[in-house]
Design an enzyme around this catalytic site. Structure first.
Site, PDB file in Angstrom:
ATOM      1  N   GLU A 185       0.857  -1.335   0.116  1.00 25.17           N
ATOM      2  CA  GLU A 185      -0.044  -0.114   0.083  1.00 25.17           C
ATOM      3  C   GLU A 185       0.956   1.280   0.006  1.00 25.17           C
ATOM      4  O   GLU A 185       2.062   1.220   0.317  1.00 25.17           O
ATOM      5  CB  GLU A 185      -0.892  -0.022   1.322  1.00 25.17           C
ATOM      6  CG  GLU A 185      -0.151   0.185   2.440  1.00 25.17           C
ATOM      7  CD  GLU A 185      -1.163   0.660   3.436  1.00 25.17           C
ATOM      8  OE1 GLU A 185      -1.556   1.719   3.661  1.00 25.17           O
ATOM      9  OE2 GLU A 185      -1.297  -0.037   4.537  1.00 25.17           O
ATOM     10  N   LYS A 214      -5.302  -2.317  13.545  1.00 30.49           N
ATOM     11  CA  LYS A 214      -4.399  -1.087  14.244  1.00 30.49           C
ATOM     12  C   LYS A 214      -5.123  -1.032  15.704  1.00 30.49           C
ATOM     13  O   LYS A 214      -6.289  -1.152  16.138  1.00 30.49           O
ATOM     14  CB  LYS A 214      -4.941   0.109  13.598  1.00 30.49           C
ATOM     15  CG  LYS A 214      -4.021   0.297  12.062  1.00 30.49           C
ATOM     16  CD  LYS A 214      -4.181   1.490  11.510  1.00 30.49           C
ATOM     17  CE  LYS A 214      -3.400   1.520  10.069  1.00 30.49           C
ATOM     18  NZ  LYS A 214      -3.854   0.668   8.847  1.00 30.49           N
TER      19      LYS A 214
END
Length: 303
Positions: A27, A159
């Site tokens: 990414e 996360k």
């Protein structure tokens, strides 16, 4: 606009696809928005180097001048790392960025979508998005993208700033198989332990490939989520991590930070509050995941 006009491959990635060599998508939001300068550029180059050293071809995904790119050259990576004009692009933003010919860095969701469209089966990232904390149902676009895209995603869980239990429940509800790579519980990004279960534990790339091939045979159009713990020497102790996160959450509340700005704010503040410990962990898990993904891509290419 034809596919050849919309989707641009780097010469290296195009040659790898033609030769059926292993490829790992990476990414670009982590480059443009996830890490401080100049660390972001150093890490971006290091991730590509790690993938190559493990025998695969890196394909950093981004949007440049409104074109989808699978694979970037050094100047393009530098542009993402140094320009302040790079848009953060999720799937909902793709029509806007393409129509207006902007430059954009792709999130987990849009990287997943572009990589699959480009014919790439393995994607390495740090942590996925998930269900946000709070009473309102705020769910990252990463999750529905994973629920609709048949690709192997290598990460270190969601996360830490998210509601990890709710995220794990969402993954289960939407039929996304969570694989523990060398672990028996889902990692918690900066920490290896979350107390949340995985669906299956594996220790070798070949085991991941068997699972993915079974998904293909079953025609399950979902991602195979391979979760890899942060290297032990870089993990943040759980009590220290909780204190750091609580302090960052308090600052976000005081400053009325919310929406798509919340996660990068929290991660940045946690790095400052922990004197760089969480940043060190973030870089370590990114590098480790890239290496694991390259091994899986190589095994997949041989299967």
């Amino acid at each position: 606009m034809s596919d050849s006009e919309l989707l641009k491959y780097s010469p290296e990635v195009q040659a790898a696809l033609a030769a059926k060599k292993p490829i790992v998508a990476l990414e670009s939001t982590v480059i443009a928005h996830g890490l401080p300068r100049p660390t972001n550029l150093e890490v971006a180059r290091r991730l590509e180097q790690i993938v190559r050293e493990a025998g695969a071809v890196p394909a950093t995904i981004a949007i440049l001048d409104g074109k989808l790119h699978a694979g970037l050259n050094h100047d393009e990576i530098k542009l993402l790392a140094e320009s302040a004009e790079i848009k953060k692009v999720s799937i909902r933003d793709l029509p806007i960025v393409v129509a207006r010919k902007w430059n954009g860095a792709t999130t987990v969701a849009s990287t997943t979508w572009i990589a699959h469209r480009a014919g790439i089966n393995v994607f390495a990232t740090g942590g996925i998005g998930g269900v946000h904390r709070g009473s309102l149902p705020d769910i990252s676009a990463d999750l529905p993208a994973l629920a609709a895209t048949p690709i192997i995603v290598v990460c270190s869980g969601a996360k830490i700033v998210l509601d990890l239990a709710a995220t794990r429940e969402w993954l289960e509800t939407h039929g996304i198989t969570v694989v523990g790579y060398g672990c028996d519980e889902m990692p918690a990004f900066y920490s290896s332990r979350s107390g949340l279960p995985v669906d299956v534990s594996v220790n070798e790339p070949s085991e991941v490939v068997k699972l993915f091939r079974a998904q293909e045979e079953l025609k399950l159009n979902r991602a195979l989520l391979v979760t890899v713990p942060v290297p032990a020497e870089s993990a943040v102790p759980e009590d220290e991590l909780k204190q750091t996160l609580d302090a960052a959450l308090k600052q976000a509340e005081e400053q009325s930070i919310s929406g798509r700005e919340l996660t990068p704010f929290l991660l940045s503040r946690m790095a400052e509050i922990s004197s760089g410990a969480t940043l060190k962990a973030n870089i370590a898990l990114l590098e480790n995941n890239a290496g694991v993904a390259a091994q899986i891509a190589s095994a997949l290419a041989e299967s």
